[in-house]
Design an enzyme around this catalytic site. Sequence first.
Site, mmCIF file in Angstrom:
data_model
loop_
_atom_site.group_PDB
_atom_site.id
_atom_site.type_symbol
_atom_site.label_atom_id
_atom_site.label_comp_id
_atom_site.label_asym_id
_atom_site.label_seq_id
_atom_site.Cartn_x
_atom_site.Cartn_y
_atom_site.Cartn_z
ATOM 1 N N ASP A 54 3.810 67.346 18.997
ATOM 2 C CA ASP A 54 3.317 66.561 20.125
ATOM 3 C C ASP A 54 2.767 65.263 19.562
ATOM 4 O OD1 ASP A 54 1.918 65.394 22.208
ATOM 5 O OD2 ASP A 54 0.926 67.228 22.852
ATOM 6 N N SER A 133 14.232 49.843 22.918
ATOM 7 C CA SER A 133 14.907 49.679 24.208
ATOM 8 C C SER A 133 15.362 48.240 24.349
ATOM 9 C CB SER A 133 13.944 50.014 25.355
ATOM 10 O OG SER A 133 14.491 49.677 26.614
ATOM 11 N N TYR A 146 5.634 49.531 30.581
ATOM 12 C CA TYR A 146 6.653 50.167 29.739
ATOM 13 C C TYR A 146 7.261 49.151 28.789
ATOM 14 C CZ TYR A 146 11.207 51.842 28.275
ATOM 15 O OH TYR A 146 12.310 52.164 27.518
ATOM 16 N N LYS A 150 7.583 48.797 24.450
ATOM 17 C CA LYS A 150 8.814 48.620 23.691
ATOM 18 C C LYS A 150 8.831 47.287 22.935
ATOM 19 C CE LYS A 150 10.535 52.598 24.457
ATOM 20 N NZ LYS A 150 10.633 53.570 23.349
#
Length: 278
Positions: A54, A133, A146, A150
């Site tokens: 994790d 990404s 988000y 990235k």
Amino acid sequence: MTTAVLITGASSGIGRASAERLAKRPGFTVYATARRPEAIADLAAAGAKVLALDVTDEDSMAAAVDAVQEQHGSVGVLVNNAGYGEYGTIEETGMDAVRRQFETNVFGFSRMIQLVLPGMRAAGSGRIVNIGSMGGRVTFPVGGYYHATKYAVEAITDALRFEAAPFGVRATVIEPGLIRTGFGATAARTMAASGEPSGPYAGLRAAADEQMTTAYASAVLAAEPDAVAKAVERAATARRPRARYTITPAAKTIIHSRRLLGSGIFDTYLRLQFRSTK
């Protein structure tokens, strides 16, 4: 002696496809990891070893790296894949949600690098393959937080590539475009929950949801996870891996267009794409 490959976030999508592909490659011992090992138990049949990991838990991360190093001396390849998209407007998204996303996509990602590097330096070799990404090179509305994570992956990988090179460690960032995984569903769910249905950004969120649904359904714009897994394999095995691998022709076109057009024209393009915005 085989090369140990440690993959985070292997329960689905890119991580699972990478584990399946690399497990078939001679000379690699693949350690597929997920928060719930039972979710990846079937990868053992594909030749991978399964571990709990994790990336929001320090003890969990350290234990997984220690287990690999105990068997192999060092992690030969880290595929730093765990991450997700928490979508919503800048004003409406709750800061707890923002912190959770950074904890996974940036802080856990960074801690994994810190944990494997001492062993790689001692071995005089290693590969760190970071899954970024297209969204680390270009930003779309309703995904700002988000995208911020990235962009951080891009910056960290660029610095790492220079810092680690003298020790024989190569760092690469993979920049997928739209990939048919659970990412789109998570992004849509969090976006829908991020603001009031009749709130000031309701029109924008509806337009973003429509754009996302259409794009992921497109055979031209979206690709399967194995397209990314192939790039992961190249980054892990090439004598001189690239600094970046951008996946899908559409992603390459969008990144190039954003660079050429500049902010003003690209914003005009976005207004056309999100024209139901109020």
